[in-house]
Design a protein around this motif. Structure first.
Motif, short mmCIF file in Angstrom:
data_model
loop_
_atom_site.label_atom_id
_atom_site.label_comp_id
_atom_site.label_asym_id
_atom_site.label_seq_id
_atom_site.Cartn_x
_atom_site.Cartn_y
_atom_site.Cartn_z
N ILE B 576 14.43 -22.58 14.05
CA ILE B 576 12.98 -22.46 13.86
C ILE B 576 12.78 -21.35 12.84
O ILE B 576 13.34 -20.26 13.01
CB ILE B 576 12.24 -22.09 15.16
CG1 ILE B 576 12.53 -23.11 16.27
CG2 ILE B 576 10.74 -22.01 14.92
CD1 ILE B 576 11.95 -22.71 17.62
N ALA B 577 12.03 -21.63 11.80
CA ALA B 577 11.84 -20.60 10.76
C ALA B 577 10.38 -20.58 10.33
O ALA B 577 9.72 -21.62 10.26
CB ALA B 577 12.73 -20.90 9.55
N GLN B 578 9.89 -19.39 10.07
CA GLN B 578 8.53 -19.23 9.58
C GLN B 578 8.56 -18.43 8.28
O GLN B 578 9.15 -17.35 8.22
CB GLN B 578 7.67 -18.50 10.62
CG GLN B 578 6.26 -18.20 10.16
CD GLN B 578 5.45 -19.49 9.90
OE1 GLN B 578 5.54 -20.43 10.67
NE2 GLN B 578 4.70 -19.52 8.81
N PHE B 595 11.06 -15.17 9.15
CA PHE B 595 11.76 -14.88 10.39
C PHE B 595 12.27 -16.20 10.93
O PHE B 595 11.53 -17.20 10.95
CB PHE B 595 10.84 -14.21 11.41
CG PHE B 595 11.55 -13.89 12.70
CD1 PHE B 595 12.55 -12.92 12.73
CD2 PHE B 595 11.26 -14.56 13.87
CE1 PHE B 595 13.23 -12.63 13.89
CE2 PHE B 595 11.93 -14.27 15.05
CZ PHE B 595 12.92 -13.31 15.06
N ALA B 596 13.52 -16.22 11.34
CA ALA B 596 14.10 -17.47 11.83
C ALA B 596 14.95 -17.18 13.05
O ALA B 596 15.55 -16.11 13.17
CB ALA B 596 14.96 -18.12 10.75
N ILE B 597 14.96 -18.13 13.95
CA ILE B 597 15.83 -18.03 15.11
C ILE B 597 16.70 -19.28 15.13
O ILE B 597 16.22 -20.37 14.80
CB ILE B 597 15.00 -17.85 16.40
CG1 ILE B 597 15.89 -17.44 17.57
CG2 ILE B 597 14.18 -19.07 16.74
CD1 ILE B 597 15.11 -16.82 18.71
N THR B 628 19.09 -14.31 15.08
CA THR B 628 17.84 -14.31 14.32
C THR B 628 18.11 -13.85 12.89
O THR B 628 19.11 -13.18 12.62
CB THR B 628 16.81 -13.34 14.94
OG1 THR B 628 17.36 -12.01 14.92
CG2 THR B 628 16.48 -13.72 16.36
#
Lengths: 278, 682
Positions: B576-578, B595-597, B628
């Protein structure tokens, strides 16, 4: 008994039953829990305290209390009080929470702020303090964490939300890394009486979870909620919510086959007669 | 016809508030967006800086729509072949183009295409004679980039084995100078990779990589003359092509590959470029190109060296010369490349013949059976014929290449068929014999090069409805002989489907699914005969992009699944990345955040996701394991001539205590990098 409970707390961690909740110091409200834990895109009082982007929608002074009891064990109880304070521009959010009992407890305090960056786009940030305390000389550890979220309403019936907890990777003293979490959620209103939510979130200490929720409301007078989370122990969830003058009461319930029920009750109060969920 | 066109044009302009209210576009942002559309499809990091260079150059010297040739228009790689042809047909039929906005009248162009084109084209008068300003009136640009990992890999430790220990610091330094005028380009590139020594006497020039070129173009008959380091791209890449190519994913925009002919080597990629002289002369409908290159290339010299014969075991292309082992490979073998091309441009037909001779002064010596079957050729002599032809909305193309020394061949036949204004189909068949040469060839392939492969690619691109585009491809391929990691002939297939939606005024959504089945050796086998098993890989990506005012946001989610015949269940990977890009109005700064997890069960379930980076840099990190990633990029513009970029990235791994392997290994659970760049224009 208490030593036994401490052991239970730690024994459950590797099983994926993160009893201190994935949002360490901030439990999920009765409404969010009843929707399978899919609350990131919500703009109601409790969701806004979670994803601070939602604070931009809280335009009145509000306060609330929340209590939950994991598997009906008093030692696994979490209580929280929260407040939303409009400051123009934006709104401040305050939370205080307590988990555990005398022998093992987690205490949290958070200060958040959310505002509109543009029409339909809100963002929020929060700084939270967490303290873990185990009786005696066993352990006392503390951490300061950050949170941030975005909510975007491209159309009246549609919301996209993103939220990150502890993106900076703060650690809880010698205990080790605090979990970092990120989630994406969508809300869609097929009609004014029905709301669908979908949420995907992942943290660094468990598997990713997919959550879906369905809320049906009877002309804003009462709401019935159903949900499902792929991540245990939530599984299927159910709940109700209804306004009582300027109070809003939300109740959520989940069930684990072996460990039993987890009830959650949230009550909020708005200092205005025009209060109500958006 | 003409007055009506003008009337429609005026109406279009008056009725296009988007255009009228448009500010002077931020060219760099536009170039970033255009290149990102392509880079976002990449599954590995590639140096796309030459594409950026081309577009920036065009923005400074826009193409004149009233005189531009088809070849020049092809530099605008985001235009389809049909759009280019449509534009040329429109100009032929209506005469002079009055304004860039008029392009909205050209079939196949919409307002988004016009907005993309605006910085790169003008509707000017027919060109004047060459003036001194075409040579001296150019602009210079100097760029310096510093980069360093914050953790220190074990290869820098004095305790590390002497042969593999890095001699230099972990700071990487890259500089590039460009002078660009309408008819003249000059450039110098230097690079010190992390770990390479710097002015300590190891390298004759003090720095490992020093590259330069001078190119003049469009002077009389001389279409192009380049001296120094350069590249050449002809046909579909079967006979000679030593530049970047996009993989199969780009075939949804059309399977045809556009060769630029001779072009300067402007990137810091340290291998596979040519060094010498190349020229293209235009005589009537013919373009004649000749090029020659002589340089010493990297080779891993093996221990056995007999009289007058040097033996090598590989030709490293990484460009790293950080330790004794790598430095001893540096520029060890001379290579001579001579080639030529004749291209006929006749109306809608283009036909070309290419010849290349390549000789490496060494002998390949590896005794592994797999390599004995597919040796690195030290002498190749290739002859190729390429063609392309437009018939109405159909574009046919192909190339046949033959290696005269190894008697091997490669064939590619393709077509892009525009069946209607909304449906385009691409077909591409290929057959590369097992001994055909990989070096300096770049035919579309599933495997690692233009050899040992047969395949049929079918692509489809449909504008389903307003704001909804669906595209995809199916590729069936087989490898007639064994190859690296697969010790038997093997087969495979790949399917990709992508659906792009305009969900609102500022909101776009995309869903992409990929399925790939191929074969590979079973791992950990101790038997003399290695078993080959099936592997299945699936990726599902969802993405939202939205822009509100000066804020651009992108949310990406991807799941990957991997299974082999020996794995009972699918391994899984998640990302998941924003992304957030913010350019405050009235301030000369831009901010990019991600930010990515991620959570992947194995290296096979890793997820690639394009990440914003500074000009000329491209990052497509592989998200692997559990953790992350945080990235922040700041761009500041001082006056009009100075730009500064600062970038910081940090990956935290939850389950790893050490990252990397060999001399690159670091202790701890984080991997972080800082990068800074300055650009001066004068």
């Amino acid at each position: 008994m208490r030593i036994g409970t401490i052991l239970l707390v730690f024994a459950l961690q590797p099983c994926g039953l993160n009893v201190s909740a994935q949002f360490l110091e901030r439990p999920i409200s009765g409404a969010g829990s009843a929707l399978g834990g899919s609350w990131l895109a919500g703009t109601d009082f409790w969701s806004a305290l979670g994803n601070q982007a939602g604070l931009a929608y809280r335009e009145q002074l509000e306060m609330g209390v929340h209590y939950e009891n994991r598997f009906m064990l008093s030692e696994l109880g979490t209580s929280m009080i929260g407040a939303a304070l409009p400051v123009k521009p934006g709104t401040l959010g305050l939370t205080f929470s307590h988990f555990g009992f005398t022998g093992y407890s987690l205490i949290g305090a958070g200060l958040g702020y959310g505002m509109f960056l543009a029409k339909g786009l809100s963002a929020g940030v929060s700084v939270a303090y967490t303290r873990m305390q185990i009786t005696g000389d066993y352990l006392n550890a503390q951490a300061v964490t950050a949170e941030a979220g975005i909510q975007y309403h491209p159309a009246e019936r549609f919301t996209i939300a993103v939220y990150a907890y502890n993106p900076t990777g703060s650690t809880l003293g010698d205990v080790g890394n605090l979990t970092s979490l990120m989630g994406v959620a969508l809300i869609y209103y097929p009609s004014r009486y029905v709301m669908l939510t979908i949420q995907v979130d992942d943290d660094t200490q468990r598997k990713p979870a997919a959550r879906i929720g369905l809320e049906m409301n009877a002309n804003q007078k009462a709401a019935l909620r159903l949900g499902y989370s792929s991540e245990r122990p939530e599984g299927f969830t159910v709940g109700v919510g209804f306004p009582l003058k300027t109070f809003i009461i939300d109740f959520g319930l989940s069930h684990h086959q072996r460990l039993g029920f987890t009830p959650k009750l949230s009550v909020s109060y708005a200092f205005s007669k025009t209060s109500g969920k958006k | 016809m003409r007055p009506i066109a003008i009337l429609i044009l005026l109406t279009l302009i008056l009725c296009s508030p988007a255009i009228l209210s448009q500010q002077v576009p931020d060219v760099q942002q536009l170039v970033d967006n255009i290149v990102e559309e392509y880079a976002a499809n990449l599954d590995s990091e590639q140096d796309l800086s030459e594409l950026v260079d081309d577009l920036l150059l065009l923005s400074e010297k826009p193409l004149n729509l009233n005189t531009v040739s088809e070849e020049s228009l092809q530099k605008l790689f985001f235009l389809s072949e049909f759009q280019i042809n449509s534009l040329l047909s429109y100009r032929d039929s209506t005469g002079k183009i009055m304004s860039v906005y008029e392009l909205q009248l050209v079939p196949g162009f919409d307002i988004i295409d016009v907005e993309h084109l605006m910085p790169f084209v003008v509707a000017g008068e027919p060109e004047q004679l060459i003036t001194p300003a075409d040579i001296t009136g150019g602009q210079s640009e100097w760029v310096a980039r510093l980069k360093s990992q914050l953790e220190t890999p074990v290869g820098y430790s004095s305790q590390y084995s002497e042969i593999s220990r890095y001699k230099g610091s972990k700071l990487a330094v890259n500089t590039r100078y460009r002078y660009r005028a309408a008819k003249l380009q000059v450039g110098i590139n230097t690079e010190k990779d992390a770990g390479e020594p710097f002015f300590d006497g190891t390298f004759p020039l003090g720095i490992d990589y020093f590259s330069g070129y001078i190119m003049v173009n469009d002077i009389g008959m001389i279409k192009r003359l380049v001296v120094g380091d350069y590249r050449a791209e002809f046909g579909q890449g079967l006979t000679f092509w030593n530049s970047l190519t996009f993989g199969k994913l780009s075939s949804i925009y059309g399977a045809h590959r556009r060769g630029r002919g001779l072009a300067p080597h402007t990137s810091a990629y340290e291998s596979l470029f040519l060094q010498g002289v190349g020229a293209t002369v235009e005589i009537g409908k013919f373009d004649f190109s000749l090029f020659g290159s002589y340089q010493r290339i990297d080779a891993n010299i093996s221990d056995t060296v007999s009289t007058n014969n040097t033996y090598f075991s590989s030709l490293p292309e990484t460009g790293y010369h950080r330790n004794f082992s790598e430095s001893s490979n540096r520029k060890t073998l001379p290579e001579l490349v001579i080639g030529g091309n004749i291209t006929l441009n006749h109306r809608r037909l283009r036909a070309a013949a290419t010849f290349v001779f390549d000789s490496i002064a060494g002998n390949y010596a590896v005794n592994l059976p797999i390599y004995r079957l597919a040796p690195v050729a030290t002498r190749t002599s290739r002859l190729g014929l390429a063609w392309e032809y437009y018939y109405k909305c159909y574009h046919f193309f192909g190339e046949i290449g033959a290696d005269l020394i190894s008697s091997s061949s490669a064939i590619l036949l393709g077509s892009d068929l525009k069946l209607s204004n909304t449906v385009q189909v691409s077909l591409l068949g290929r057959s590369y014999s097992k001994y055909y040469e990989n070096r300096y060839t770049a035919g579309l392939a599933e495997g690692s090069g233009t050899s040992n492969e047969e395949g049929l690619l079918t692509g489809l691109n449909v504008l389903v409805a307003k704001g909804w585009r669906a595209s995809g491809y199916l590729d069936l391929f087989r490898f007639p002989w064994m190859r690296y990691g697969v010790y038997s002939p093997s087969v495979g297939r790949e399917v990709m489907f992508q659906s792009e939606h305009v969900l609102g005024r500022n909101l776009q959504g995309m869903v992409r699914y990929r399925y790939k089945q191929a074969e590979r050796n079973v791992t950990g086998s101790n038997t003399p005969i290695v078993t080959v098993i099936n592997q299945f890989r699936q990726n599902l990506r969802g993405q939202f992009s939205y822009q509100v005012g000066t804020i651009q946001l992108k949310t990406t989610m991807e799941m990957s699944f991997y299974r082999t015949d020996s794995l009972e269940n699918y391994e899984r990977g998640y990302l998941i990345a924003q992304d957030l890009a913010f350019k405050p109005e009235g301030y000369p700064i831009s901010i990019y955040l991600r930010f990515a997890i991620f959570d992947t069960q194995s290296w096979d379930t890793r997820v690639y996701a394009y990440e914003n980076d500074m000009l000329y840099s491209f990052t497509v990190p592989a998200y692997y394991s559990n953790g992350t990633r945080l990235m922040s990029l700041l761009k500041i513009q001082f006056r009009r001539n100075i730009d500064l970029w600062l970038r910081y990235s940090l990956t935290r791994y939850s389950l790893l205590d050490g990252i990397g392997s060999g001399p690159e290994q670091t202790t701890g659970s984080t991997s972080s990098e800082v990068k800074g760049m300055i650009r001066l224009r004068f």
